[in-house]
Design a protein around this motif. Structure first.
Motif, short mmCIF file in Angstrom:
data_model
loop_
_atom_site.label_atom_id
_atom_site.label_comp_id
_atom_site.label_asym_id
_atom_site.label_seq_id
_atom_site.Cartn_x
_atom_site.Cartn_y
_atom_site.Cartn_z
N LEU A 75 -8.32 0.67 12.16
CA LEU A 75 -8.61 1.35 11.00
C LEU A 75 -8.97 3.14 11.24
O LEU A 75 -9.69 3.11 12.39
CB LEU A 75 -9.85 0.85 10.37
N VAL A 76 -8.43 3.80 10.72
CA VAL A 76 -8.60 5.08 10.89
C VAL A 76 -9.79 5.60 9.85
O VAL A 76 -10.75 6.30 10.25
CB VAL A 76 -7.38 6.11 10.84
N ALA A 77 -9.44 5.47 8.34
CA ALA A 77 -10.42 5.76 7.32
C ALA A 77 -10.10 5.13 6.39
O ALA A 77 -9.02 4.70 6.16
CB ALA A 77 -10.30 7.38 7.28
N ARG A 78 -11.14 4.86 5.64
CA ARG A 78 -11.00 4.13 4.24
C ARG A 78 -11.90 4.64 3.27
O ARG A 78 -12.76 5.37 3.49
CB ARG A 78 -11.39 2.56 4.63
N ILE A 79 -11.24 4.69 1.93
CA ILE A 79 -12.06 5.21 0.80
C ILE A 79 -12.04 4.41 -0.25
O ILE A 79 -11.18 3.70 -0.67
CB ILE A 79 -11.59 6.38 0.56
N THR A 80 -13.30 4.17 -0.96
CA THR A 80 -13.38 3.20 -1.94
C THR A 80 -12.94 3.98 -3.38
O THR A 80 -12.82 5.12 -3.30
CB THR A 80 -14.69 2.60 -2.36
N THR A 81 -13.08 3.34 -4.64
CA THR A 81 -12.69 3.71 -5.97
C THR A 81 -13.69 4.94 -6.16
O THR A 81 -13.33 5.98 -6.75
CB THR A 81 -12.37 2.83 -6.92
N GLY A 82 -14.79 4.60 -5.89
CA GLY A 82 -16.01 5.60 -6.08
C GLY A 82 -16.15 6.86 -5.09
O GLY A 82 -16.94 7.47 -5.23
N GLY A 83 -15.38 6.77 -4.11
CA GLY A 83 -15.40 7.82 -3.20
C GLY A 83 -16.31 7.56 -1.91
O GLY A 83 -16.22 8.62 -0.92
N SER A 84 -16.90 6.67 -1.64
CA SER A 84 -17.36 6.26 -0.36
C SER A 84 -16.28 6.02 0.72
O SER A 84 -15.31 5.50 0.50
CB SER A 84 -18.27 4.99 -0.40
N SER A 105 2.75 3.16 -6.11
CA SER A 105 3.59 2.85 -7.42
C SER A 105 4.14 1.67 -7.54
O SER A 105 4.05 0.77 -6.59
CB SER A 105 4.80 4.10 -7.49
N GLY A 106 4.55 1.22 -8.83
CA GLY A 106 5.12 -0.02 -9.16
C GLY A 106 4.26 -1.01 -9.90
O GLY A 106 3.42 -0.25 -11.12
N SER A 107 3.93 -2.18 -10.01
CA SER A 107 3.35 -2.99 -11.24
C SER A 107 1.72 -3.04 -10.78
O SER A 107 1.23 -4.21 -10.33
CB SER A 107 3.88 -4.52 -10.93
N ILE A 108 1.24 -1.78 -10.87
CA ILE A 108 -0.28 -1.83 -10.51
C ILE A 108 -1.14 -1.75 -11.70
O ILE A 108 -1.01 -0.92 -12.74
CB ILE A 108 -0.48 -0.45 -9.79
N PHE A 109 -2.13 -2.70 -11.45
CA PHE A 109 -3.16 -2.87 -12.43
C PHE A 109 -4.34 -2.06 -12.09
O PHE A 109 -4.91 -1.37 -12.90
CB PHE A 109 -3.48 -4.23 -12.96
N SER A 110 -4.69 -2.33 -11.12
CA SER A 110 -5.86 -1.54 -10.50
C SER A 110 -5.89 -1.36 -9.00
O SER A 110 -5.33 -2.27 -8.42
CB SER A 110 -7.29 -1.97 -11.03
N ILE A 111 -6.48 -0.52 -8.35
CA ILE A 111 -6.52 -0.20 -6.86
C ILE A 111 -7.99 -0.25 -6.60
O ILE A 111 -8.74 0.58 -7.03
CB ILE A 111 -5.69 1.03 -6.28
N ASN A 112 -8.34 -1.02 -5.39
CA ASN A 112 -9.66 -0.89 -4.85
C ASN A 112 -9.77 0.20 -3.82
O ASN A 112 -9.46 1.17 -3.81
CB ASN A 112 -10.10 -2.51 -4.32
N ALA A 113 -9.96 -0.25 -2.50
CA ALA A 113 -9.96 0.58 -1.48
C ALA A 113 -8.67 0.99 -1.05
O ALA A 113 -7.79 0.35 -1.12
CB ALA A 113 -10.69 0.02 -0.28
N MET A 114 -8.38 2.21 -0.66
CA MET A 114 -7.30 2.50 -0.04
C MET A 114 -7.65 3.38 1.50
O MET A 114 -8.74 3.65 1.79
CB MET A 114 -6.67 3.82 -0.85
N GLY A 115 -6.75 3.06 2.55
CA GLY A 115 -7.12 3.55 3.53
C GLY A 115 -5.83 4.07 4.55
O GLY A 115 -4.73 3.62 3.97
N TRP A 116 -6.06 4.50 5.90
CA TRP A 116 -5.16 4.60 6.73
C TRP A 116 -5.44 3.96 7.86
O TRP A 116 -6.84 4.02 8.43
CB TRP A 116 -5.00 6.35 7.02
N TYR A 117 -4.44 3.39 8.66
CA TYR A 117 -4.48 2.66 9.76
C TYR A 117 -3.55 3.45 10.86
O TYR A 117 -2.40 3.98 10.36
CB TYR A 117 -4.24 1.12 9.54
#
Length: 123
Positions: free
Chosen positions: A47-56, A25-37
């Motif tokens: 790195l545990v897992a990562r996911i792109t905007t497109g779901g890869s 949340s906050g001053s977000i324009f866009s988010i690329n990859a999200m992940g868990w470490y």
């Protein structure tokens, strides 16, 4: 400012399951990859897992077939379903997101981190 807030950690027995969630949340324009470490005591963050905007998706070899990462782009959330947990999964888990803020919508992606949530696998 951008905030990542995690939830869902805790104590679980070997073989059990947990689901971690993270909301950006906050001053977000866009988010690329999200992940868990995760970071276990005396070890480096990994790195545990990562996911792109497109779901890869991309997983650490140690969690393939047991963990599943997913995201909701409309809500800026990412989740990690963890099954068949074992003691080696014990660690502090951190949410991560590559973000462009409202103040710099076409600038470089900036890494943001959550505060971490403890996952303990023990009988």
């Amino acid at each position: 400012q951008v905030q990542l807030v995690e939830s869902g950690g805790g104590l679980v027995q070997p073989g059990g399951s947990l689901r971690l969630s993270c909301a950006a949340s906050g001053s977000i324009f866009s988010i690329n990859a999200m992940g868990w470490y995760r970071q276990a005591p005396g070890k480096q963050r990994e790195l545990v897992a990562r996911i792109t905007t497109g779901g890869s998706t991309d997983y650490a070899d140690s969690v393939k077939g047991r963990f599943t990462i997913s995201r909701d782009n409309t809500k800026n959330t990412v989740s990690l379903q963890m099954n068949s947990l074992n003691s080696e999964d014990t660690a502090v888990y951190y949410c991560n997101a590559a973000v462009r803020t409202l103040g710099a919508p076409w600038g470089p992606w900036q890494d943001y981190w959550g505060q971490g949530t403890q996952v303990t696998v023990s009988s």
